[in-house]
Write an enzyme that holds these catalytic residues in place. Structure first.
Site, PDB file in Angstrom:
ATOM      1  N   TYR A   1       0.208 -11.283  -6.104  1.00  0.00           N
ATOM      2  CA  TYR A   1      -1.255 -11.768  -6.595  1.00  0.00           C
ATOM      3  C   TYR A   1      -1.116 -11.694  -8.351  1.00  0.00           C
ATOM      4  O   TYR A   1      -0.268 -11.083  -8.646  1.00  0.00           O
ATOM      5  CB  TYR A   1      -2.273 -10.927  -6.095  1.00  0.00           C
ATOM      6  CG  TYR A   1      -2.308  -9.592  -6.499  1.00  0.00           C
ATOM      7  CD1 TYR A   1      -3.082  -8.838  -7.491  1.00  0.00           C
ATOM      8  CD2 TYR A   1      -1.425  -8.570  -6.047  1.00  0.00           C
ATOM      9  CE1 TYR A   1      -2.920  -7.869  -7.974  1.00  0.00           C
ATOM     10  CE2 TYR A   1      -1.393  -7.314  -6.171  1.00  0.00           C
ATOM     11  CZ  TYR A   1      -2.128  -6.727  -7.418  1.00  0.00           C
ATOM     12  OH  TYR A   1      -2.100  -5.689  -7.878  1.00  0.00           O
TER      13      TYR A   1
ATOM     14  N   THR B   1       1.475  -3.174  -8.151  1.00  0.00           N
ATOM     15  CA  THR B   1       2.746  -4.308  -7.765  1.00  0.00           C
ATOM     16  C   THR B   1       2.973  -5.441  -8.599  1.00  0.00           C
ATOM     17  O   THR B   1       3.830  -6.218  -8.743  1.00  0.00           O
ATOM     18  CB  THR B   1       2.632  -4.798  -6.194  1.00  0.00           C
ATOM     19  OG1 THR B   1       1.453  -5.438  -6.040  1.00  0.00           O
ATOM     20  CG2 THR B   1       2.872  -3.440  -5.368  1.00  0.00           C
TER      21      THR B   1
ATOM     22  N   ASP C   1     -10.142   3.215  -8.908  1.00  0.00           N
ATOM     23  CA  ASP C   1      -9.326   2.071  -8.584  1.00  0.00           C
ATOM     24  C   ASP C   1      -9.690   1.083  -9.491  1.00  0.00           C
ATOM     25  O   ASP C   1      -9.122  -0.260  -9.160  1.00  0.00           O
ATOM     26  CB  ASP C   1      -9.297   1.732  -7.150  1.00  0.00           C
ATOM     27  CG  ASP C   1      -8.127   0.592  -6.565  1.00  0.00           C
ATOM     28  OD1 ASP C   1      -7.238   0.680  -7.629  1.00  0.00           O
ATOM     29  OD2 ASP C   1      -8.528   0.111  -6.102  1.00  0.00           O
TER      30      ASP C   1
ATOM     31  N   ARG D   1       1.522  -6.936   2.363  1.00  0.00           N
ATOM     32  CA  ARG D   1       0.921  -8.160   1.713  1.00  0.00           C
ATOM     33  C   ARG D   1       1.120  -7.973   0.218  1.00  0.00           C
ATOM     34  O   ARG D   1       1.099  -8.850  -0.672  1.00  0.00           O
ATOM     35  CB  ARG D   1      -0.707  -8.245   2.023  1.00  0.00           C
ATOM     36  CG  ARG D   1      -1.379  -7.224   1.448  1.00  0.00           C
ATOM     37  CD  ARG D   1      -3.028  -7.234   1.640  1.00  0.00           C
ATOM     38  NE  ARG D   1      -3.776  -6.083   1.736  1.00  0.00           N
ATOM     39  CZ  ARG D   1      -3.986  -5.222   0.438  1.00  0.00           C
ATOM     40  NH1 ARG D   1      -3.903  -5.891  -0.774  1.00  0.00           N
ATOM     41  NH2 ARG D   1      -4.668  -4.033   0.527  1.00  0.00           N
TER      42      ARG D   1
ATOM     43  N   HIS E   1      -6.835   7.531 -10.258  1.00  0.00           N
ATOM     44  CA  HIS E   1      -6.161   6.236  -9.683  1.00  0.00           C
ATOM     45  C   HIS E   1      -6.790   5.035 -10.258  1.00  0.00           C
ATOM     46  O   HIS E   1      -8.344   4.643  -9.966  1.00  0.00           O
ATOM     47  CB  HIS E   1      -6.259   6.158  -8.280  1.00  0.00           C
ATOM     48  CG  HIS E   1      -5.526   4.904  -7.534  1.00  0.00           C
ATOM     49  ND1 HIS E   1      -4.340   4.949  -7.033  1.00  0.00           N
ATOM     50  CD2 HIS E   1      -5.922   3.500  -7.268  1.00  0.00           C
ATOM     51  CE1 HIS E   1      -3.804   3.817  -6.761  1.00  0.00           C
ATOM     52  NE2 HIS E   1      -4.936   3.043  -6.900  1.00  0.00           N
ATOM     53  N   CYS E   2      -6.363   4.164 -11.347  1.00  0.00           N
ATOM     54  CA  CYS E   2      -6.834   3.201 -12.034  1.00  0.00           C
ATOM     55  C   CYS E   2      -5.554   2.594 -12.527  1.00  0.00           C
ATOM     56  O   CYS E   2      -4.533   2.916 -12.485  1.00  0.00           O
ATOM     57  CB  CYS E   2      -7.703   3.546 -12.939  1.00  0.00           C
ATOM     58  SG  CYS E   2      -7.112   4.631 -14.279  1.00  0.00           S
TER      59      CYS E   2
ATOM     60  N   ARG F   1       5.759   5.297  -7.832  1.00  0.00           N
ATOM     61  CA  ARG F   1       4.922   4.834  -6.535  1.00  0.00           C
ATOM     62  C   ARG F   1       5.873   4.067  -5.742  1.00  0.00           C
ATOM     63  O   ARG F   1       6.655   3.406  -5.978  1.00  0.00           O
ATOM     64  CB  ARG F   1       3.957   4.282  -7.002  1.00  0.00           C
ATOM     65  CG  ARG F   1       2.848   3.672  -5.941  1.00  0.00           C
ATOM     66  CD  ARG F   1       1.595   3.057  -6.634  1.00  0.00           C
ATOM     67  NE  ARG F   1       0.697   2.750  -5.804  1.00  0.00           N
ATOM     68  CZ  ARG F   1      -0.063   1.795  -5.661  1.00  0.00           C
ATOM     69  NH1 ARG F   1       0.026   0.742  -6.587  1.00  0.00           N
ATOM     70  NH2 ARG F   1      -1.195   1.595  -4.896  1.00  0.00           N
TER      71      ARG F   1
HETATM   72  C1  0GY Z   1      -4.784  -0.451  -5.102  1.00  0.00           C
HETATM   73  C2  0GY Z   1      -4.731  -1.355  -3.992  1.00  0.00           C
HETATM   74  C3  0GY Z   1      -4.273  -2.261  -4.079  1.00  0.00           C
HETATM   75  C4  0GY Z   1      -3.144  -3.070  -4.809  1.00  0.00           C
HETATM   76  C5  0GY Z   1      -2.294  -2.120  -5.166  1.00  0.00           C
HETATM   77  O1  0GY Z   1      -0.212  -1.822  -6.247  1.00  0.00           O
HETATM   78  C6  0GY Z   1      -1.159  -2.864  -5.892  1.00  0.00           C
HETATM   79  O2  0GY Z   1      -0.751  -3.955  -6.137  1.00  0.00           O
HETATM   80  O3  0GY Z   1      -1.851  -0.826  -4.805  1.00  0.00           O
HETATM   81  C7  0GY Z   1      -4.573  -3.269  -2.875  1.00  0.00           C
HETATM   82  O4  0GY Z   1      -4.374  -4.328  -2.845  1.00  0.00           O
HETATM   83  O5  0GY Z   1      -4.838  -2.774  -1.846  1.00  0.00           O
HETATM   84  O6  0GY Z   1      -4.752   0.853  -5.019  1.00  0.00           O
HETATM   85  O7  0GY Z   1      -4.648  -0.968  -6.328  1.00  0.00           O
END
Ligand code: 0GY
Length: 264
Positions: free
Chosen positions: A20, A48, A221, A101, A2-3, A95
């Site tokens: 964001y 995201t 991450d 949020r 996970h990264c 995913r």
């Molecule tokens: C992560 C956690 C976050 C973000 C996302 O897809 C994403 O934007 O998963 C978070 O803000 O908790 O795993 O990167």
């Protein structure tokens, strides 16, 4: 396992619908950190802020010399040719993000259709949600036709006891559904006690590693999007591994055997 890679924005712009905007985090920075930490491989997960535009991810995979695999994010209208191209680059999953949020709501039938599309490729589904939403998502998750990988242990509230009802529900999901895996990731996001040890998260991750040793995955991450309280030291996150996987055999499953089986 996970990264992320973010941008560089000048080359791979962020999605207009994003919630964001992170700093650039390039594939070269990711691979340098991978080497520094002493890992051989990465699984890069679409975040995201890039929406369903997987170009930065696919570019990183193509430049990894086969040392990275990916988890993409796709829309229901993705073409078979696009799926094949992503597969050839090293994508092995899609995913679904349910964290409010981070994303707008997508109807379950759309996600179910995507899962049906990707299943024949041997891909799995990665799901990200918060623990309080598991009851409502349960039937959807347990009907998915693929392996289902849960991000960050289903985001338990680690202020609750590890033996309490909330985490028991997540353990039951994994016990009753052998196709469900968990990433024992993100102590830095879940911890209330904080760095460097993230002590309050250890019992939760350790419970998963010891109960389901063949269905757990680990990752840093990096580059830690949306971390507001502190920026974690990735080396400290590596130091955390032997506290949640306490024998050489458990470490080997978590860091080598399980990700190799799922991604390579
Ligand atoms: C992560 C956690 C976050 C973000 C996302 O897809 C994403 O934007 O998963 C978070 O803000 O908790 O795993 O990167």
């Amino acid at each position: 396992a996970h990264c992320h890679v973010f941008g560089p924005e000048a080359q791979f712009p962020f999605a207009p619908e994003r919630k964001y905007t992170p700093c650039d985090a390039s594939r070269d920075q990711l691979f340098a950190l991978r080497d520094y930490l002493g890992f051989e491989r990465n699984v890069i997960v679409q975040a995201t802020c890039h929406g369903n535009d997987n170009r930065a991810l696919v570019d990183a995979l193509k430049h990894s010399n086969g040392r990275a695999r990916g988890v993409a994010s796709v829309a229901r209208d993705v073409s078979d040719a696009e799926l094949r191209e992503m597969h050839a680059a090293g994508v092995r999953g899609t995913r679904f993000n349910f964290v409010r949020r981070l994303v707008d709501f997508t109807p379950r039938e759309v996600l179910a259709e995507i899962a049906q599309r990707i299943a024949p490729l041997g891909w799995h589904v990665v799901v990200y949600f918060e623990a309080q939403d598991l009851p409502e998502l349960w039937d959807f998750f347990t009907a998915l036709p693929t392996t289902v990988v849960v991000d960050h242990m289903g985001r338990p509230d680690v202020g609750n006891p590890v033996a309490g009802p909330e985490f028991a529900r997540f353990l039951r999901l994994m016990r009753e559904h052998p196709n469900v895996w968990s990433k024992v990731t993100c102590p830095e996001r879940l911890s209330k006690s904080g760095p460097p040890g993230y002590d309050d998260v250890v019992p939760f991750a350790r419970r998963l590693v010891e109960t389901f040793p063949d269905r757990v995955l680990w990752g840093t991450d990096w580059p830690h999007p949306n971390m507001k309280g502190h920026m974690p030291d990735d080396g400290k996150l590596v130091d955390y591994v032997p506290r949640i996987a306490v024998t050489p055999e458990l470490q080997r499953k978590l860091l080598v055997d399980n990700p190799m089986r799922l991604y390579w």
